[in-house]
Scaffold this motif. Structure first.
Motif, PDB file in Angstrom:
ATOM      1  N   VAL A  12      12.435  79.860 -83.248  1.00 19.35           N
ATOM      2  CA  VAL A  12      11.032  79.457 -83.147  1.00 19.35           C
ATOM      3  C   VAL A  12      10.862  78.145 -83.909  1.00 19.35           C
ATOM      4  CG1 VAL A  12       8.638  80.120 -83.582  1.00 19.35           C
ATOM      5  CG2 VAL A  12      10.326  81.880 -83.028  1.00 19.35           C
ATOM      6  N   LYS A  13      10.055  77.255 -83.373  1.00 16.83           N
ATOM      7  CA  LYS A  13       9.836  75.977 -84.040  1.00 16.83           C
ATOM      8  C   LYS A  13       8.741  76.092 -85.089  1.00 16.83           C
ATOM      9  CE  LYS A  13      11.395  73.129 -80.169  1.00 16.83           C
ATOM     10  NZ  LYS A  13      11.071  72.040 -79.218  1.00 16.83           N
ATOM     11  N   PRO A  14       8.838  75.295 -86.131  1.00 14.40           N
ATOM     12  CA  PRO A  14       7.796  75.301 -87.158  1.00 14.40           C
ATOM     13  C   PRO A  14       6.416  75.068 -86.561  1.00 14.40           C
ATOM     14  CG  PRO A  14       9.693  74.053 -87.904  1.00 14.40           C
ATOM     15  CD  PRO A  14       9.947  74.391 -86.469  1.00 14.40           C
ATOM     16  N   SER A  15       5.445  75.751 -87.130  1.00 14.72           N
ATOM     17  CA  SER A  15       4.028  75.730 -86.744  1.00 14.72           C
ATOM     18  C   SER A  15       3.725  76.598 -85.527  1.00 14.72           C
ATOM     19  CB  SER A  15       3.508  74.305 -86.492  1.00 14.72           C
ATOM     20  OG  SER A  15       3.872  73.835 -85.213  1.00 14.72           O
ATOM     21  N   GLN A  16       4.737  77.087 -84.841  1.00 17.02           N
ATOM     22  CA  GLN A  16       4.510  77.937 -83.679  1.00 17.02           C
ATOM     23  C   GLN A  16       4.321  79.400 -84.098  1.00 17.02           C
ATOM     24  OE1 GLN A  16       7.673  77.184 -80.810  1.00 17.02           O
ATOM     25  NE2 GLN A  16       6.617  75.347 -80.064  1.00 17.02           N
ATOM     26  N   THR A  17       4.119  80.257 -83.111  1.00 15.43           N
ATOM     27  CA  THR A  17       3.910  81.675 -83.355  1.00 15.43           C
ATOM     28  C   THR A  17       5.164  82.466 -83.011  1.00 15.43           C
ATOM     29  OG1 THR A  17       1.527  81.550 -82.967  1.00 15.43           O
ATOM     30  CG2 THR A  17       2.557  83.711 -82.703  1.00 15.43           C
ATOM     31  N   LEU A  18       5.572  83.283 -83.947  1.00 16.73           N
ATOM     32  CA  LEU A  18       6.703  84.192 -83.760  1.00 16.73           C
ATOM     33  C   LEU A  18       6.178  85.474 -83.129  1.00 16.73           C
ATOM     34  CD1 LEU A  18       9.250  85.079 -86.583  1.00 16.73           C
ATOM     35  CD2 LEU A  18       8.193  86.854 -85.188  1.00 16.73           C
ATOM     36  N   SER A  19       6.801  85.886 -82.025  1.00 15.00           N
ATOM     37  CA  SER A  19       6.375  87.100 -81.345  1.00 15.00           C
ATOM     38  C   SER A  19       7.573  88.003 -81.101  1.00 15.00           C
ATOM     39  CB  SER A  19       5.723  86.762 -80.001  1.00 15.00           C
ATOM     40  OG  SER A  19       4.544  86.005 -80.179  1.00 15.00           O
ATOM     41  N   LEU A  20       7.474  89.231 -81.559  1.00 10.06           N
ATOM     42  CA  LEU A  20       8.528  90.222 -81.375  1.00 10.06           C
ATOM     43  C   LEU A  20       7.931  91.518 -80.841  1.00 10.06           C
ATOM     44  CD1 LEU A  20      10.539  89.781 -84.691  1.00 10.06           C
ATOM     45  CD2 LEU A  20      11.184  88.937 -82.431  1.00 10.06           C
TER      46      LEU A  20
END
Length: 120
Positions: A12-20
């Motif tokens: 995931v790139k910085p500032s983005q949202t991590l979704s699991l």
């Protein structure tokens, strides 16, 4: 036998949202007062509890992550999910989903974990 399996992007790139997403088999996420948690472990550090969704859909979050964390569920798929917004490299960790017998109980079943790296 209850089994939990994490899935989602490994990068995931910085500032983005991590979704699991955690897919549960062998038991219902709506049954028996169970509580379903997300826990993470950064490289070289200890486990950090992030939050939980209970059998009735109630959610509770770690105070340190509350502003960036959301846990939801899809009962039709027997899944629950994690969203962590505005990620930084410090959010790089192995992310685990786990079950407890209740909110105040220890975890009795864990997923194998999935490594998420935050990097540009």
């Amino acid at each position: 036998q209850v089994q939990l399996q994490e899935s989602g992007p490994g990068l995931v790139k910085p500032s983005q949202t991590l979704s699991l997403t955690c897919t549960v088999s062998g038991g219902s996420i709506t049954g028996n007062y169970y509580a379903w948690s997300w826990i993470r472990q950064p490289p070289g550090k200890g486990l950090e509890w992030m939050g939980v969704i209970t059998y009735d859909g109630s959610t509770y979050y770690s105070p340190s992550l509350k502003s960036r964390t959301s846990i939801s569920r899809d009962t039709s798929k027997n899944q629950f999910s994690l969203q962590l917004t505005s990620v930084t490299p410090e959010d790089t960790a192995i992310y685990y989903c786990a079950r407890a017998q209740g909110v105040y109980y220890g975890m009795d079943y864990w997923g194998k974990g999935t490594l998420v790296t935050v990097s540009s």
